[in-house]
Design an enzyme around this catalytic site. Structure first.
Site, PDB file in Angstrom:
ATOM      1  N   LYS A   1       0.967   4.299   6.846  1.00  0.00           N
ATOM      2  CA  LYS A   1       0.335   5.201   5.873  1.00  0.00           C
ATOM      3  C   LYS A   1       0.840   6.630   6.051  1.00  0.00           C
ATOM      4  O   LYS A   1       1.427   6.961   7.070  1.00  0.00           O
ATOM      5  CB  LYS A   1      -1.200   5.207   6.070  1.00  0.00           C
ATOM      6  CG  LYS A   1      -1.914   3.882   5.817  1.00  0.00           C
ATOM      7  CD  LYS A   1      -2.034   3.579   4.349  1.00  0.00           C
ATOM      8  CE  LYS A   1      -2.790   2.262   4.139  1.00  0.00           C
ATOM      9  NZ  LYS A   1      -2.060   1.100   4.700  1.00  0.00           N
TER      10      LYS A   1
ATOM     11  N   SER B   1       0.808  -1.214   0.000  1.00  0.00           N
ATOM     12  CA  SER B   1       0.000   0.000   0.000  1.00  0.00           C
ATOM     13  C   SER B   1       0.846   1.271   0.000  1.00  0.00           C
ATOM     14  O   SER B   1       0.349   2.348  -0.266  1.00  0.00           O
ATOM     15  CB  SER B   1      -0.952   0.005   1.200  1.00  0.00           C
ATOM     16  OG  SER B   1      -0.242   0.187   2.387  1.00  0.00           O
TER      17      SER B   1
END
Lengths: 206, 206
Positions: free
Chosen positions: B163, B126
């Site tokens: 993230k 990701s």
DNA sequence: AAATATACTGAACATTCGTGCAAAAGTCAA
DNA sequence: TTGACTTTTGCACGAATGTTCAGTATATTT
């Protein structure tokens, strides 16, 4: 932990380590004394000789700051390696020549393994999509051959470059991992070209 | 190689490096002079001050052996550290709790600095476009706050995730760096959410 | 209790080491 | 060549640093 050392010896040894870490040179007797609460330089000498006798450090008489840690006390946990960091690569000179060396970097053995390894700093974004960014430090195995798909460090007309290695019948393609860059085509045996090594790992400071 | 240095400065610097490498302490003026053919301590002082002025080393007046290499010319790593590698992060337990520890990895201090640090292995792609790949080992500073734009390690409903941190007025966006993933939106104070740390570096085996 | 060993203190002392001129030698431009 | 720099020498000085030696206090051994 070091059951054969007295409390004083412990604290002196630990101070010497901290001092070395911080200043890159050993402390003087007086500095040791001040830090560990020994008010006489001779007291320090006593403790130091004790440590030297037990093999934790070695001293050279008559020289200033001449204590150095021995293998026993210089903790260099295994699993760590020091990898030579190559700076500018002078064309023609052997890769690990003195003048190419910029320093050393520590690396975990799970990343660099145990074979010959060198490190170099990445310049440019041509391998961005391979997760290799400008400023990263690459680890590479020195070798003059490579397999298709390997990421190689190659010397091309005096410049070191990092690319995917894609040999074809009559030529070699050095493929970037960034659409904004074009492949470099080398006719076999034509241009001043040489593979320096194969990239095996990297390290990055964010 | 160092075009802004005179020959004498070159040879003195190189001697200091060799000396440091061998003895783990800097040389005295007289030792430098003897090795590089400068017969006066004041000549050495002159060259050393020149090098210091150009930023290749620093000196502390009045102290013996008080020359040290700067970043620019340093040859040995500032140091290596062993960083605890976090495996599965058990919800609720403190980050560095015994049961979370998977082992230790070695890291160069130029990457991880000297503050508290932990390491963890990346799962998934990701953050691919930020150059963080599946299997990479990340280094992070433990902290419960972060600034917008930081890459953070966050705990979300019992799962650790990495993230970009993007706080908004009433909610927090955790942005992936991969178009195939969607941002994660956390209503402030709503879901079981916690920042574990800020990513400061990484290491990869290719 | 006396003897011995350990772990220092304190105060010279002797080198080692960095500093400070003054002057010589080398370099380079005008 | 002259003059302005730069680089190096030589030497004395004083500060920094390791060494030596005579004690002291405390614990351990005999």
């Amino acid at each position: 932990m070091r059951p054969d050392l007295t409390e004083k010896q412990q604290s002196v040894l630990s101070f010497i380590r901290r001092y070395l870490q911080e200043y890159d040179r050993p402390p003087t007797f007086r500095e040791v004394g001040q830090a560990t609460g020994i008010s006489s330089t001779n007291g320090v000498r006593y403790v130091l000789d004790g440590l030297a006798h037990k093999g934790y450090l070695s001293r050279s008489p008559l020289l200033s700051r001449a204590v150095s840690l021995t293998e026993k006390s210089a903790r260099r946990p295994k699993g760590m390696r020091l990898i030579p960091l190559i700076g500018r690569i002078a064309a023609g000179s052997p890769l690990l020549a003195e003048e190419n060396l910029e320093g050393h970097v520590a690396a975990d053995q799970t990343v660099v393994g145990s074979g010959d390894t060198f490190a170099l700093r990445v310049k440019g974004d041509s391998m961005k999509e391979a997760g290799i960014f400008d400023g990263d430090i690459l680890f590479a195995r020195p070798q003059s051959m490579a397999q298709s798909g390997d990421i190689v460090v190659a010397m091309l007309e005096g410049e070191a470059t990092v690319k995917y290695f894609r040999p074809e019948k009559k030529r070699i393609c050095l493929m970037p991992a960034n659409p904004r860059f074009s492949p470099i085509i080398v006719e076999k045996g034509k241009r001043d070209f040489q593979i320096l090594g194969k990239v095996i790992g990297l390290m990055r400071k964010i």
